[in-house]
Design a protein around this motif. Structure first.
Motif, PDB file in Angstrom:
ATOM      1  N   LYS A   1      -5.776  -7.788  -0.836  1.00 53.71           N
ATOM      2  CA  LYS A   1      -4.629  -6.919  -0.574  1.00 53.71           C
ATOM      3  C   LYS A   1      -4.563  -5.784  -1.590  1.00 53.71           C
ATOM      4  O   LYS A   1      -4.252  -4.638  -1.243  1.00 53.71           O
ATOM      5  N   ALA A   2      -4.843  -6.106  -2.855  1.00 51.44           N
ATOM      6  CA  ALA A   2      -4.804  -5.076  -3.898  1.00 51.44           C
ATOM      7  C   ALA A   2      -5.874  -4.012  -3.651  1.00 51.44           C
ATOM      8  O   ALA A   2      -5.626  -2.811  -3.827  1.00 51.44           O
ATOM      9  N   VAL A   3      -7.062  -4.440  -3.227  1.00 50.98           N
ATOM     10  CA  VAL A   3      -8.148  -3.492  -2.942  1.00 50.98           C
ATOM     11  C   VAL A   3      -7.795  -2.624  -1.738  1.00 50.98           C
ATOM     12  O   VAL A   3      -7.989  -1.400  -1.755  1.00 50.98           O
ATOM     13  N   MET A   4      -7.256  -3.236  -0.693  1.00 52.92           N
ATOM     14  CA  MET A   4      -6.898  -2.485   0.508  1.00 52.92           C
ATOM     15  C   MET A   4      -5.790  -1.474   0.217  1.00 52.92           C
ATOM     16  O   MET A   4      -5.803  -0.354   0.724  1.00 52.92           O
ATOM     17  N   ARG A   5      -4.818  -1.884  -0.619  1.00 44.15           N
ATOM     18  CA  ARG A   5      -3.736  -0.955  -0.978  1.00 44.15           C
ATOM     19  C   ARG A   5      -4.246   0.151  -1.883  1.00 44.15           C
ATOM     20  O   ARG A   5      -3.858   1.306  -1.755  1.00 44.15           O
ATOM     21  N   GLY A   6      -5.111  -0.215  -2.825  1.00 39.09           N
ATOM     22  CA  GLY A   6      -5.645   0.781  -3.746  1.00 39.09           C
ATOM     23  C   GLY A   6      -6.524   1.806  -3.057  1.00 39.09           C
ATOM     24  O   GLY A   6      -6.620   2.950  -3.510  1.00 39.09           O
ATOM     25  N   SER A   7      -7.162   1.401  -1.963  1.00 39.46           N
ATOM     26  CA  SER A   7      -8.058   2.313  -1.249  1.00 39.46           C
ATOM     27  C   SER A   7      -7.337   3.124  -0.177  1.00 39.46           C
ATOM     28  O   SER A   7      -7.911   4.058   0.378  1.00 39.46           O
ATOM     29  N   GLY A   8      -6.094   2.756   0.123  1.00 34.81           N
ATOM     30  CA  GLY A   8      -5.333   3.498   1.120  1.00 34.81           C
ATOM     31  C   GLY A   8      -5.387   2.920   2.518  1.00 34.81           C
ATOM     32  O   GLY A   8      -4.767   3.456   3.437  1.00 34.81           O
ATOM     33  N   TYR A   9      -6.120   1.831   2.702  1.00 30.74           N
ATOM     34  CA  TYR A   9      -6.202   1.207   4.025  1.00 30.74           C
ATOM     35  C   TYR A   9      -4.985   0.347   4.337  1.00 30.74           C
ATOM     36  O   TYR A   9      -4.787  -0.076   5.466  1.00 30.74           O
ATOM     37  N   LYS A  10      -4.179   0.053   3.329  1.00 26.47           N
ATOM     38  CA  LYS A  10      -2.974  -0.754   3.517  1.00 26.47           C
ATOM     39  C   LYS A  10      -1.867  -0.102   2.696  1.00 26.47           C
ATOM     40  O   LYS A  10      -2.107   0.367   1.584  1.00 26.47           O
ATOM     41  N   ALA A  11      -0.668  -0.069   3.250  1.00 29.81           N
ATOM     42  CA  ALA A  11       0.448   0.569   2.549  1.00 29.81           C
ATOM     43  C   ALA A  11       0.753  -0.173   1.259  1.00 29.81           C
ATOM     44  O   ALA A  11       0.670  -1.410   1.197  1.00 29.81           O
ATOM     45  N   LEU A  12       1.099   0.586   0.230  1.00 26.58           N
ATOM     46  CA  LEU A  12       1.460  -0.022  -1.044  1.00 26.58           C
ATOM     47  C   LEU A  12       2.686  -0.892  -0.870  1.00 26.58           C
ATOM     48  O   LEU A  12       3.620  -0.551  -0.147  1.00 26.58           O
ATOM     49  N   HIS A  13       2.678  -2.038  -1.561  1.00 24.40           N
ATOM     50  CA  HIS A  13       3.831  -2.939  -1.494  1.00 24.40           C
ATOM     51  C   HIS A  13       4.997  -2.308  -2.236  1.00 24.40           C
ATOM     52  O   HIS A  13       4.874  -1.900  -3.383  1.00 24.40           O
ATOM     53  N   ASP A  14       6.131  -2.216  -1.562  1.00 23.30           N
ATOM     54  CA  ASP A  14       7.308  -1.557  -2.124  1.00 23.30           C
ATOM     55  C   ASP A  14       8.456  -2.552  -2.154  1.00 23.30           C
ATOM     56  O   ASP A  14       9.012  -2.907  -1.114  1.00 23.30           O
TER      57      ASP A  14
ATOM     58  N   MET B   1       0.042  -5.689 -10.989  1.00 22.40           N
ATOM     59  CA  MET B   1       0.115  -7.086 -11.419  1.00 22.40           C
ATOM     60  C   MET B   1      -0.674  -7.974 -10.468  1.00 22.40           C
ATOM     61  O   MET B   1      -1.379  -8.892 -10.901  1.00 22.40           O
ATOM     62  N   LYS B   2      -0.565  -7.702  -9.174  1.00 22.71           N
ATOM     63  CA  LYS B   2      -1.280  -8.532  -8.203  1.00 22.71           C
ATOM     64  C   LYS B   2      -2.793  -8.338  -8.326  1.00 22.71           C
ATOM     65  O   LYS B   2      -3.553  -9.290  -8.128  1.00 22.71           O
ATOM     66  N   PHE B   3      -3.208  -7.119  -8.648  1.00 22.11           N
ATOM     67  CA  PHE B   3      -4.638  -6.885  -8.865  1.00 22.11           C
ATOM     68  C   PHE B   3      -5.108  -7.707 -10.068  1.00 22.11           C
ATOM     69  O   PHE B   3      -6.154  -8.366 -10.015  1.00 22.11           O
ATOM     70  N   ALA B   4      -4.334  -7.673 -11.156  1.00 19.89           N
ATOM     71  CA  ALA B   4      -4.706  -8.416 -12.367  1.00 19.89           C
ATOM     72  C   ALA B   4      -4.681  -9.918 -12.114  1.00 19.89           C
ATOM     73  O   ALA B   4      -5.611 -10.647 -12.490  1.00 19.89           O
ATOM     74  N   VAL B   5      -3.616 -10.391 -11.458  1.00 17.58           N
ATOM     75  CA  VAL B   5      -3.506 -11.830 -11.193  1.00 17.58           C
ATOM     76  C   VAL B   5      -4.588 -12.276 -10.218  1.00 17.58           C
ATOM     77  O   VAL B   5      -5.185 -13.348 -10.377  1.00 17.58           O
ATOM     78  N   GLY B   6      -4.856 -11.468  -9.184  1.00 13.29           N
ATOM     79  CA  GLY B   6      -5.916 -11.812  -8.235  1.00 13.29           C
ATOM     80  C   GLY B   6      -7.260 -11.926  -8.924  1.00 13.29           C
ATOM     81  O   GLY B   6      -8.057 -12.828  -8.628  1.00 13.29           O
TER      82      GLY B   6
ATOM     83  N   GLY C   1     -14.945  -1.409  -7.810  1.00 15.03           N
ATOM     84  CA  GLY C   1     -16.022  -0.753  -7.074  1.00 15.03           C
ATOM     85  C   GLY C   1     -15.745  -0.711  -5.587  1.00 15.03           C
ATOM     86  O   GLY C   1     -15.916   0.339  -4.945  1.00 15.03           O
ATOM     87  N   TYR C   2     -15.292  -1.843  -5.023  1.00 12.82           N
ATOM     88  CA  TYR C   2     -14.942  -1.876  -3.605  1.00 12.82           C
ATOM     89  C   TYR C   2     -13.803  -0.899  -3.309  1.00 12.82           C
ATOM     90  O   TYR C   2     -13.809  -0.212  -2.279  1.00 12.82           O
ATOM     91  N   THR C   3     -12.799  -0.861  -4.219  1.00  7.09           N
ATOM     92  CA  THR C   3     -11.668   0.046  -4.025  1.00  7.09           C
ATOM     93  C   THR C   3     -12.134   1.493  -3.986  1.00  7.09           C
ATOM     94  O   THR C   3     -11.711   2.274  -3.128  1.00  7.09           O
ATOM     95  N   THR C   4     -13.041   1.864  -4.889  1.00  4.83           N
ATOM     96  CA  THR C   4     -13.556   3.234  -4.952  1.00  4.83           C
ATOM     97  C   THR C   4     -14.333   3.590  -3.688  1.00  4.83           C
ATOM     98  O   THR C   4     -14.142   4.666  -3.103  1.00  4.83           O
ATOM     99  N   VAL C   5     -15.206   2.682  -3.262  1.00  9.77           N
ATOM    100  CA  VAL C   5     -16.010   2.933  -2.058  1.00  9.77           C
ATOM    101  C   VAL C   5     -15.114   3.075  -0.831  1.00  9.77           C
ATOM    102  O   VAL C   5     -15.290   3.993  -0.012  1.00  9.77           O
ATOM    103  N   LEU C   6     -14.145   2.176  -0.686  1.00  2.00           N
ATOM    104  CA  LEU C   6     -13.253   2.222   0.471  1.00  2.00           C
ATOM    105  C   LEU C   6     -12.349   3.452   0.433  1.00  2.00           C
ATOM    106  O   LEU C   6     -12.034   4.023   1.476  1.00  2.00           O
ATOM    107  N   ARG C   7     -11.939   3.868  -0.779  1.00  2.00           N
ATOM    108  CA  ARG C   7     -11.100   5.063  -0.884  1.00  2.00           C
ATOM    109  C   ARG C   7     -11.867   6.297  -0.408  1.00  2.00           C
ATOM    110  O   ARG C   7     -11.326   7.158   0.285  1.00  2.00           O
ATOM    111  N   ARG C   8     -13.148   6.378  -0.794  1.00  2.00           N
ATOM    112  CA  ARG C   8     -13.968   7.509  -0.348  1.00  2.00           C
ATOM    113  C   ARG C   8     -14.178   7.466   1.163  1.00  2.00           C
ATOM    114  O   ARG C   8     -14.144   8.503   1.840  1.00  2.00           O
ATOM    115  N   ALA C   9     -14.396   6.268   1.691  1.00  3.25           N
ATOM    116  CA  ALA C   9     -14.574   6.133   3.137  1.00  3.25           C
ATOM    117  C   ALA C   9     -13.298   6.526   3.874  1.00  3.25           C
ATOM    118  O   ALA C   9     -13.348   7.181   4.923  1.00  3.25           O
ATOM    119  N   GLN C  10     -12.157   6.128   3.305  1.00  2.00           N
ATOM    120  CA  GLN C  10     -10.868   6.488   3.908  1.00  2.00           C
ATOM    121  C   GLN C  10     -10.670   7.990   3.910  1.00  2.00           C
ATOM    122  O   GLN C  10     -10.239   8.580   4.904  1.00  2.00           O
TER     123      GLN C  10
END
Length: 260
Positions: free
Chosen positions: A85-98, A188-193, A232-241
């Motif tokens: 979830k943290a990777v998907m949110r960081g890359s823009g494929y999932k809305a940030l948790h608010d 926090m979720k990225f760190a805990v994950g 790394g996955y977050t960066t790659v997915l962000r560029r793809a997005q």
């Protein structure tokens, strides 16, 4: 794992759960009835205490190897879910948790629910909403404390980390009477994950009979490796997005010929 690492890992993980439980209780109390919300919270804590008292000691009876294998597998499940979830949110494929948005949605749902009480509970919806939120999030806190503490033979430090996290979140939340929207929960979720995934790999490997080079010191390599892989996955997915959005914008833009 050192005492400080155990303390801060448990504190971070429990803080995330406490923020989510507090958001639900605040929504129930603010929109419905504070007395019923408090009753639901207290009932959940008592039920949770009884559950832990019954099931907690049983964890210590499981052979250490089997315990680490099971706990490691469970931590991998939780950790990878949080990390995904943290990777998907960081890359823009999932809305940030608010948390503020979650609070507003809980508030709207609570206001729309029908009124009515049972016995000494004046508002049953506020009671059940608070009970559910506190009990379910509390179970996750208890799981984190028992598994981490028992594996490291240091339950008191794990309990201390959980208590500090819960008290800090509850104190801050009720001081401002609003969800902790300023808490960087996604970070926090990225760190805990990352931590849960790393410890899950480590303990599952030990439980399966593997010997990590350097024993606990192997975590100093595993944790950064998992974090770097996720980044790394977050960066790659962000560029793809970004590429997909640019292509979509280009395809939807009118051509020069169509404007004449």
């Amino acid at each position: 794992m050192t005492t400080y690492v155990l303390f801060f890992t448990v504190l971070l993980a429990c803080a995330v759960e406490a923020v989510e439980a507090l958001t639900i209780v605040l929504a129930a109390g603010t929109s419905r009835h504070w007395g019923s919300a408090w009753q639901g919270t207290v009932a959940a804590l008592l039920t949770l205490a009884a559950t832990v008292a019954v099931l907690g000691p049983a964890v210590g009876q499981i052979p250490l190897g089997a315990l680490r294998l099971v706990v490691g597998a469970l931590l991998l499940v939780f950790g990878l879910q949080w990390l995904r979830k943290a990777v998907m949110r960081g890359s823009g494929y999932k809305a940030l948790h608010d948390e503020e948005k979650a609070f507003a949605e809980e508030l709207a749902a609570a206001k729309a629910a029908s009124a009515g009480g049972r016995g000494r509970v004046k508002d049953w919806y506020a009671f059940t909403l608070s009970f559910k939120g506190v009990f379910l999030e509390g179970l996750e806190v208890a799981f984190i404390v028992v598994t981490f503490g028992d594996n490291q033979h240091d339950i008191p430090v794990a309990v201390l980390g959980a208590v500090v996290a819960v008290l800090a979140v509850v104190g801050a939340g009720f001081a401002v009477r609003a969800p902790l929207a300023k808490v960087p929960e996604n970070t926090m979720k990225f760190a805990v994950g990352t931590m849960l995934t790393s410890f899950g790999m480590f303990w599952a490997g030990e439980g399966a009979g593997a010997n990590w080079p350097g024993s606990d010191a192997a975590l100093l390599v595993i944790v950064p490796a998992v974090a770097l892989l996720a980044i790394g996955y977050t960066t790659v997915l962000r560029r793809a997005q970004a590429t997909d959005l640019a292509a979509a914008a280009s395809a939807s833009a009118p051509t020069q010929g169509s404007l004449t």
